[in-house]
Design a protein around this motif. Structure first.
Motif: not given
Length: 273
Positions: A52-53, A78-79, A106-107, A121-124
């Motif tokens: 993870d991460d 991805s962020g 998540t982002l 929603r934005r994060q996922i």
């Protein structure tokens, strides 16, 4: 001297007892057969190795996994790509080219419960879109910290993921009455169960013990790792310990007691019978 009526009563009682014994024996046989039908043999245990991460030190496992002919699932924010201390896009592409699965996380690794529905929603969803745009076949998701609610589980489904992984729900994670393994297929695809993130205190013997106990039930166990380094944080495993663990897993695999698969392979049913 026994009467005709007394003999008849004793005969009826014996017949009733025999009938009751027959019913009990039948019920016992059904229960025993159901146990054998629902419990898989030890060799059916499926293990997924997961990271993870998006952490930079995870790239060190690439050669070890290749040496042992195993594939892992990397859940990516991805962020965080190309940022200090994190994997680069080039490194992630190298992992994918080796056959490792890339999943969403998540982002920005935010705890989803408590966020607004639009931010969840934005994060996922935006995380998945970003990874898809980079050319990765992203089909499975892991909740940061394993935290989820009804909004996030629904978004995992509507954003196009096949599954979402929680943290916990199995006996290893201090749940006395919980099962030791996730079922195949999972009971809830939007919240698949796992032992929880493995910490530095859980050395190779503890992980071996977890897997040996899980082999008694069969099913699926997800091993969740974070940092791969020497004592660099609570959720870390040293390169030496990770290599030692894979040595043992390879022995178990070659003996037919363990199958090592990515999350995608498990969810899509690519499990040897």
């Amino acid at each position: 001297m026994p009467t005709e009526r007394g003999c008849a009563l004793r005969l009826a009682t014996r017949r009733q007892q025999a009938a009751l014994a027959f019913i009990v024996a039948c019920l016992a046989a059904v229960l025993l057969s159901s146990v054998h039908l629902t419990r898989r043999p030890p060799g059916a245990l499926v293990v997924s190795i997961e990271f993870d991460d998006t952490l930079a030190d995870q790239i060190s496992v690439r050669s070890v996994l290749a040496e042992h002919r195993m594939h892992a699932t990397f859940f990516v924010n991805s962020g965080a790509l190309d940022r200090p201390g994190h994997l680069t896009v080039a490194q992630l592409r190298a992992l994918a080219s080796d056959g490792h699965e890339i999943g969403g996380h998540t982002l920005n690794h935010l705890r989803l419960p408590g966020l607004t529905a639009s931010e969840q929603r934005r994060q996922i969803c935006d995380d998945r879109r970003a990874l898809l745009a980079l050319g990765f076949a992203v089909s499975n998701f892991a909740y940061p910290w394993g935290a989820h609610d009804s909004v996030s589980t629904e978004l995992v489904r509507s954003c196009g993921y096949d599954s979402g992984r929680r943290s916990g729900g199995l006996a290893f994670a201090s749940c006395i009455l919980c099962p030791w393994t996730e079922s195949i297929p999972p009971r809830d695809l939007t919240a698949t169960r796992a032992p929880g993130s493995l910490s530095r205190s859980e050395r190779v013997p503890a992980i071996k013990a977890l897997i040996r106990r899980a082999q008694e039930d069969g099913g699926w166990i997800q091993l969740i790792f974070h940092h791969v380094c020497d004592a660099c944080g609570k959720y870390s495993i040293s390169s030496q310990d990770f290599s030692t663990l894979l040595d043992w897993l390879a022995e178990e695999r070659d003996a037919g007691r363990v199958v090592v698969l990515t999350v995608r392979q498990v969810i899509h049913g690519e499990v040897p019978r």
